[in-house]
Design a protein around this motif. Structure first.
Motif, PDB file in Angstrom:
ATOM      1  N   GLU A   1      41.245  -4.496 -61.294  1.00  0.00           N
ATOM      2  CA  GLU A   1      40.436  -4.127 -60.006  1.00  0.00           C
ATOM      3  C   GLU A   1      39.892  -2.889 -60.024  1.00  0.00           C
ATOM      4  O   GLU A   1      38.709  -2.794 -59.390  1.00  0.00           O
ATOM      5  CB  GLU A   1      41.415  -4.229 -58.680  1.00  0.00           C
ATOM      6  N   VAL A   2      40.523  -1.874 -61.087  1.00  0.00           N
ATOM      7  CA  VAL A   2      39.952  -0.722 -61.093  1.00  0.00           C
ATOM      8  C   VAL A   2      38.481  -0.810 -61.649  1.00  0.00           C
ATOM      9  O   VAL A   2      37.369  -0.298 -61.400  1.00  0.00           O
ATOM     10  CB  VAL A   2      40.565   0.472 -61.949  1.00  0.00           C
ATOM     11  N   GLN A   3      38.519  -1.679 -62.806  1.00  0.00           N
ATOM     12  CA  GLN A   3      37.270  -1.960 -63.444  1.00  0.00           C
ATOM     13  C   GLN A   3      36.040  -2.686 -62.341  1.00  0.00           C
ATOM     14  O   GLN A   3      35.078  -2.640 -62.806  1.00  0.00           O
ATOM     15  CB  GLN A   3      37.373  -2.951 -64.623  1.00  0.00           C
ATOM     16  N   LYS A   4      36.543  -3.229 -61.309  1.00  0.00           N
ATOM     17  CA  LYS A   4      35.550  -3.823 -60.536  1.00  0.00           C
ATOM     18  C   LYS A   4      35.590  -2.887 -59.196  1.00  0.00           C
ATOM     19  O   LYS A   4      34.670  -3.346 -58.324  1.00  0.00           O
ATOM     20  CB  LYS A   4      36.311  -5.143 -59.911  1.00  0.00           C
ATOM     21  N   GLY A   5      35.671  -1.480 -59.379  1.00  0.00           N
ATOM     22  CA  GLY A   5      35.465  -0.727 -58.249  1.00  0.00           C
ATOM     23  C   GLY A   5      36.526  -0.392 -57.454  1.00  0.00           C
ATOM     24  O   GLY A   5      36.319   0.210 -56.096  1.00  0.00           O
ATOM     25  N   TYR A   6      37.729  -0.869 -57.703  1.00  0.00           N
ATOM     26  CA  TYR A   6      38.804  -0.459 -56.491  1.00  0.00           C
ATOM     27  C   TYR A   6      38.928   0.838 -56.444  1.00  0.00           C
ATOM     28  O   TYR A   6      39.455   1.379 -55.226  1.00  0.00           O
ATOM     29  CB  TYR A   6      40.008  -1.108 -57.039  1.00  0.00           C
ATOM     30  N   ARG A   7      38.930   1.631 -57.261  1.00  0.00           N
ATOM     31  CA  ARG A   7      39.192   3.118 -57.212  1.00  0.00           C
ATOM     32  C   ARG A   7      37.784   3.833 -57.706  1.00  0.00           C
ATOM     33  O   ARG A   7      37.669   4.228 -58.952  1.00  0.00           O
ATOM     34  CB  ARG A   7      40.388   3.581 -58.068  1.00  0.00           C
ATOM     35  N   PRO A   8      36.707   3.884 -56.746  1.00  0.00           N
ATOM     36  CA  PRO A   8      35.342   4.218 -57.344  1.00  0.00           C
ATOM     37  C   PRO A   8      35.224   5.616 -57.771  1.00  0.00           C
ATOM     38  O   PRO A   8      34.254   6.174 -58.564  1.00  0.00           O
ATOM     39  CB  PRO A   8      34.510   3.911 -56.075  1.00  0.00           C
ATOM     40  N   SER A   9      36.292   6.565 -57.310  1.00  0.00           N
ATOM     41  CA  SER A   9      35.973   7.900 -57.514  1.00  0.00           C
ATOM     42  C   SER A   9      36.681   8.217 -58.846  1.00  0.00           C
ATOM     43  O   SER A   9      36.625   9.532 -59.412  1.00  0.00           O
ATOM     44  CB  SER A   9      36.738   8.690 -56.484  1.00  0.00           C
ATOM     45  N   PHE A  10      37.540   7.329 -59.435  1.00  0.00           N
ATOM     46  CA  PHE A  10      38.220   7.736 -60.547  1.00  0.00           C
ATOM     47  C   PHE A  10      37.554   7.923 -61.870  1.00  0.00           C
ATOM     48  O   PHE A  10      36.842   6.749 -62.118  1.00  0.00           O
ATOM     49  CB  PHE A  10      39.541   6.659 -60.509  1.00  0.00           C
ATOM     50  N   ARG A  11      38.134   8.632 -62.816  1.00  0.00           N
ATOM     51  CA  ARG A  11      37.484   9.080 -63.959  1.00  0.00           C
ATOM     52  C   ARG A  11      38.606   9.369 -64.796  1.00  0.00           C
ATOM     53  O   ARG A  11      39.360  10.478 -64.560  1.00  0.00           O
ATOM     54  CB  ARG A  11      36.350  10.128 -63.999  1.00  0.00           C
TER      55      ARG A  11
ATOM     56  N   GLU B   1      52.489 -12.451 -49.734  1.00  0.00           N
ATOM     57  CA  GLU B   1      51.051 -12.818 -50.024  1.00  0.00           C
ATOM     58  C   GLU B   1      51.136 -11.940 -51.394  1.00  0.00           C
ATOM     59  O   GLU B   1      50.845 -10.547 -51.426  1.00  0.00           O
ATOM     60  CB  GLU B   1      50.076 -12.376 -49.091  1.00  0.00           C
ATOM     61  N   CYS B   2      50.916 -12.770 -52.508  1.00  0.00           N
ATOM     62  CA  CYS B   2      51.114 -12.054 -54.017  1.00  0.00           C
ATOM     63  C   CYS B   2      50.015 -12.663 -54.603  1.00  0.00           C
ATOM     64  O   CYS B   2      49.889 -12.900 -55.837  1.00  0.00           O
ATOM     65  CB  CYS B   2      52.367 -12.470 -54.565  1.00  0.00           C
ATOM     66  N   THR B   3      48.840 -13.341 -53.879  1.00  0.00           N
ATOM     67  CA  THR B   3      47.777 -13.748 -54.720  1.00  0.00           C
ATOM     68  C   THR B   3      46.854 -12.853 -55.635  1.00  0.00           C
ATOM     69  O   THR B   3      46.224 -13.392 -56.643  1.00  0.00           O
ATOM     70  CB  THR B   3      46.816 -14.851 -53.885  1.00  0.00           C
ATOM     71  N   GLY B   4      46.802 -11.590 -55.051  1.00  0.00           N
ATOM     72  CA  GLY B   4      45.902 -10.576 -55.739  1.00  0.00           C
ATOM     73  C   GLY B   4      44.462 -10.872 -55.256  1.00  0.00           C
ATOM     74  O   GLY B   4      43.399 -10.516 -56.001  1.00  0.00           O
ATOM     75  N   SER B   5      44.352 -11.860 -54.287  1.00  0.00           N
ATOM     76  CA  SER B   5      42.638 -12.414 -54.073  1.00  0.00           C
ATOM     77  C   SER B   5      42.590 -12.110 -52.569  1.00  0.00           C
ATOM     78  O   SER B   5      43.311 -11.912 -51.656  1.00  0.00           O
ATOM     79  CB  SER B   5      42.724 -13.795 -54.403  1.00  0.00           C
ATOM     80  N   GLU B   6      41.333 -11.931 -52.089  1.00  0.00           N
ATOM     81  CA  GLU B   6      40.855 -11.916 -50.821  1.00  0.00           C
ATOM     82  C   GLU B   6      41.022 -12.999 -50.214  1.00  0.00           C
ATOM     83  O   GLU B   6      41.452 -12.818 -48.660  1.00  0.00           O
ATOM     84  CB  GLU B   6      39.325 -11.396 -50.659  1.00  0.00           C
ATOM     85  N   SER B   7      41.293 -14.012 -50.636  1.00  0.00           N
ATOM     86  CA  SER B   7      41.491 -15.350 -49.687  1.00  0.00           C
ATOM     87  C   SER B   7      43.166 -15.386 -49.374  1.00  0.00           C
ATOM     88  O   SER B   7      43.511 -16.160 -48.632  1.00  0.00           O
ATOM     89  CB  SER B   7      41.402 -16.537 -50.813  1.00  0.00           C
TER      90      SER B   7
ATOM     91  N   LEU C   1      52.436  -8.161 -47.400  1.00  0.00           N
ATOM     92  CA  LEU C   1      51.077  -8.007 -48.015  1.00  0.00           C
ATOM     93  C   LEU C   1      51.444  -7.468 -49.314  1.00  0.00           C
ATOM     94  O   LEU C   1      51.409  -5.805 -49.064  1.00  0.00           O
ATOM     95  CB  LEU C   1      50.070  -7.571 -47.371  1.00  0.00           C
ATOM     96  N   LYS C   2      51.174  -7.837 -50.624  1.00  0.00           N
ATOM     97  CA  LYS C   2      51.527  -7.217 -51.778  1.00  0.00           C
ATOM     98  C   LYS C   2      50.093  -7.111 -52.590  1.00  0.00           C
ATOM     99  O   LYS C   2      50.253  -6.346 -53.426  1.00  0.00           O
ATOM    100  CB  LYS C   2      52.568  -8.044 -52.569  1.00  0.00           C
ATOM    101  N   SER C   3      49.205  -7.906 -52.190  1.00  0.00           N
ATOM    102  CA  SER C   3      48.062  -7.795 -53.006  1.00  0.00           C
ATOM    103  C   SER C   3      47.421  -6.365 -52.891  1.00  0.00           C
ATOM    104  O   SER C   3      47.076  -6.158 -51.788  1.00  0.00           O
ATOM    105  CB  SER C   3      47.209  -9.043 -52.713  1.00  0.00           C
ATOM    106  N   THR C   4      46.494  -5.889 -53.846  1.00  0.00           N
ATOM    107  CA  THR C   4      45.500  -5.076 -53.956  1.00  0.00           C
ATOM    108  C   THR C   4      44.304  -5.379 -54.461  1.00  0.00           C
ATOM    109  O   THR C   4      44.641  -5.974 -55.850  1.00  0.00           O
ATOM    110  CB  THR C   4      46.120  -3.785 -54.154  1.00  0.00           C
ATOM    111  N   TYR C   5      43.273  -5.125 -54.176  1.00  0.00           N
ATOM    112  CA  TYR C   5      41.953  -5.666 -54.782  1.00  0.00           C
ATOM    113  C   TYR C   5      40.711  -4.893 -54.240  1.00  0.00           C
ATOM    114  O   TYR C   5      40.864  -4.327 -53.305  1.00  0.00           O
ATOM    115  CB  TYR C   5      41.784  -7.255 -54.510  1.00  0.00           C
ATOM    116  N   SER C   6      39.698  -5.017 -55.251  1.00  0.00           N
ATOM    117  CA  SER C   6      38.520  -4.678 -54.571  1.00  0.00           C
ATOM    118  C   SER C   6      37.849  -5.464 -53.908  1.00  0.00           C
ATOM    119  O   SER C   6      37.613  -6.639 -54.005  1.00  0.00           O
ATOM    120  CB  SER C   6      37.547  -4.293 -55.921  1.00  0.00           C
TER     121      SER C   6
END
Length: 311
Positions: free
Chosen positions: A42-52, A216-222, A239-244
């Motif tokens: 999800e980091v690659q998808k923009g979950y943490r946009p400020s991270f470098r 909720e462990c899908t890792g998805s917005e749905s 709620l366990k999922s984190t996602y962009s």
């Protein structure tokens, strides 16, 4: 040093990274194994946009130097969140929510997808001699699953559902099964659901308003909208999922149905290490790659993929 660096747009394999220098309260760790979490994807998808920086937060390593001499040479795993100790959350017993926290591989702190890493010494936990690296690598996600039990009392005379059939679902389901609750796992892939059959009922279609607790462990917005359909009135969603991305919900139904939604993130490491050492949790083997093959690791459909580093 070899490492996997996130440049704000994508992960890049590099061999020119400097070996990190530990701060006053930090230890230097030589990484033995590190594992890919869905959050890394999800980091690659923009979950943490400020991270470098260097990605990754699940690891087993060996302590090379430390302000605690007893740790030097020991195998360790480590927590994600380095807290400041002075903000309102640190002062009120919530250091993982520190206003100034640094998070391995995600926020202001290089992670473990590299040959070496530094980490606040207070976050380290010694791996028992009887626990192999390839099982110890699951400590962090298992601890996250255990966090549920520190937040919510699961009544064993009620029923629960785990929504999802991936890595986090398997860990969460096994933790919930330890409580004796009547457990159902709801997934999309019959072949994955086979892993859950020793300790839970499985199905590809849950019962509407059929469960007192829904993890909720899908890792998805749905996942959250689906969980709201499955949970009973006055029930609890974990709620366990984190996602962009974001989710659109009719929040009036949370009020009308008097639902409790509990966000659940990082958890206790020592109980996780004990459960793994005592073989109370059973997990498939991790699929290992060289760091340069990170694209294969990120795309892997195995239960868990990660990286091994030469001794």
């Amino acid at each position: 040093m070899k490492g996997l660096y996130y440049n704000g747009t994508q992960a890049v394999y590099r061999e020119d990274l400097p070996i990190p220098v530990p701060g006053e309260k930090e230890s230097l760790i030589k990484i033995r194994y590190s594992a890919v979490c869905n959050t890394d994807k999800e980091v690659q998808k923009g979950y943490r946009p400020s991270f470098r920086g260097i990605m990754g937060h699940e690891f087993v390593g060996k302590v090379i130097s430390s302000p605690d001499p007893a740790l030097i040479g020991r195998r360790v795993v480590g927590e994600l969140n380095a807290s400041c100790g002075t903000c309102i959350y640190c002062r009120t017993g919530r250091p993982t929510h520190c206003s100034n926290r640094k998070v391995l591989g995600m926020d202001s702190k290089d992670g473990c997808f590299a040959e070496y890493m530094t980490i606040d010494t207070s976050l380290l936990h010694i791996v028992p001699d009887a626990l192999p690296d390839t099982q110890a690598i699951f400590t962090e996600p298992l601890a996250a699953a255990l966090e549920i039990l520190t937040q919510v009392h699961i009544s064993p005379d009620k029923n629960a559902a785990v929504l999802g059939d991936g890595r986090l679902a398997l860990l969460t389901a096994q933790v919930l099964a330890l409580t004796g609750v009547d457990l159902t796992v709801i997934g999309r892939h019959p072949e994955k659901l086979e892993l859950f059959r020793p300790f839970a009922k499985t199905t590809t279609c849950g019962v509407k308003e059929g469960y007192e607790y829904v993890a909720e462990c899908t890792g998805s917005e749905s996942g959250l909208p689906q969980a709201m359909e499955l949970v009973r009135k006055k029930g609890t969603i974990l709620l366990k999922s984190t996602y962009s991305g974001t989710v659109s919900l009719d929040m009036s139904m949370v009020a009308v149905n008097e639902l409790t939604i509990v966000g659940s993130r990082c958890g206790p490491f020592e109980p996780a290490l004990r459960l793994l050492t005592d073989n109370k949790i059973h997990l498939p083997e991790i699929e290992l790659y060289e760091l340069r093959d990170y694209e294969k690791a990120f795309a892997s459909t195995a239960f868990k993929a990660g990286f091994s580093f030469p001794s």
